[in-house]
Design an enzyme around this catalytic site. Structure first.
Site, mmCIF file in Angstrom:
data_model
loop_
_atom_site.group_PDB
_atom_site.id
_atom_site.type_symbol
_atom_site.label_atom_id
_atom_site.label_comp_id
_atom_site.label_asym_id
_atom_site.label_seq_id
_atom_site.Cartn_x
_atom_site.Cartn_y
_atom_site.Cartn_z
ATOM 1 N N GLU A 1 0.861 -1.183 0.000
ATOM 2 C CA GLU A 1 0.000 0.000 0.000
ATOM 3 C C GLU A 1 0.894 1.227 0.000
ATOM 4 O OE1 GLU A 1 -0.780 -1.536 3.466
ATOM 5 O OE2 GLU A 1 -1.989 -3.081 2.494
ATOM 6 N N TYR B 1 8.347 1.579 -7.219
ATOM 7 C CA TYR B 1 7.557 0.350 -7.369
ATOM 8 C C TYR B 1 7.272 0.055 -8.848
ATOM 9 C CZ TYR B 1 6.880 1.308 -2.387
ATOM 10 O OH TYR B 1 7.087 1.581 -1.050
#
Ligand SMILES: CC(C)(COP(=O)(O)OP(=O)(O)OC[C@H]1O[C@@H](n2cnc3c(N)ncnc32)[C@H](O)[C@@H]1OP(=O)(O)O)[C@@H](O)C(=O)NCCC(=O)NCCS
Length: 157
Positions: free
Chosen positions: A106, A118
């Site tokens: 998250e 990411y």
């Protein structure tokens, strides 16, 4: 600058706590950061610089074949040198070796540096959790990286 990634130990907690508190508006408690050292599903890594100072940490979990990035931070003064990428690659590749087929995490919608990291490694947004974070209230982006989408490091880049 040469850096080393190694398993975190109790002696690293003061540095981990200092980096955590410099990195997040709602940091994990000292107890939660310490408890991860004894969490049987966790792999907890620190990255240390040339003179042995801890510059960052990453904490990942493996439950069955599903991985979770629980926490990652680099000291504010050491960001932008590839250390976060080195830490996350080490942690993810260890989980892949242990049978992980998919990683989740998250991240705040506004956290562009983390999302950039990411996406570079192969994560994509798969869901939004409304008002997940506080101080300030903000949605969480749930990101997933399936093992086959992981972008292995390439020297040609
Ligand atoms: C997210 C974080 C760990 C990245 O660590 P870092 O060491 O600064 O990142 P790196 O230097 O390894 O960068 C790797 C990639 O991330 C992305 N990235 C890093 N900083 C970025 C920025 N300011 N803006 C956009 N993308 C960025 C880039 O894709 C970069 O690859 P590139 O250098 O080839 O362009 C660091 O910013 C941090 O500690 N932030 C505070 C804590 C945090 O937000 N943790 C994540 C919670 S979900």
């Amino acid at each position: 600058m040469p850096v080393t990634v190694r398993q975190a130990g109790r002696e690293d907690l003061p540095a981990i706590i200092a980096i955590e508190e410099a990195s997040f508006s709602v940091p994990w408690s000292h107890q939660s950061l310490a408890a991860e050292l004894d969490n049987p599903v966790a792999k907890y890594y620190v990255l240390e610089g040339e003179t042995g100072q801890v510059l960052g940490y990453a904490d990942v979990w493996l439950i069955a074949d599903e991985g979770q990035l629980a926490n990652i931070a680099i000291h504010p003064s050491a960001r932008g040198h590839g250390y976060g990428e080195t830490l996350l690659r080490t942690a993810m590749e260890a989980l892949f070796q242990d049978g992980c087929t998919s990683m989740f995490l998250e991240v705040r919608q506004s956290n562009a540096p983390a999302q950039g990291l990411y996406r570079k490694l192969g994560y994509e947004g798969v869901a939004v959790r409304k008002d997940y974070y506080s101080q300030p209230v903000e949605d969480a982006c749930i990101m997933q990286c399936q093992k086959e989408n992981y972008q292995w490091f390439s020297h040609s880049r």
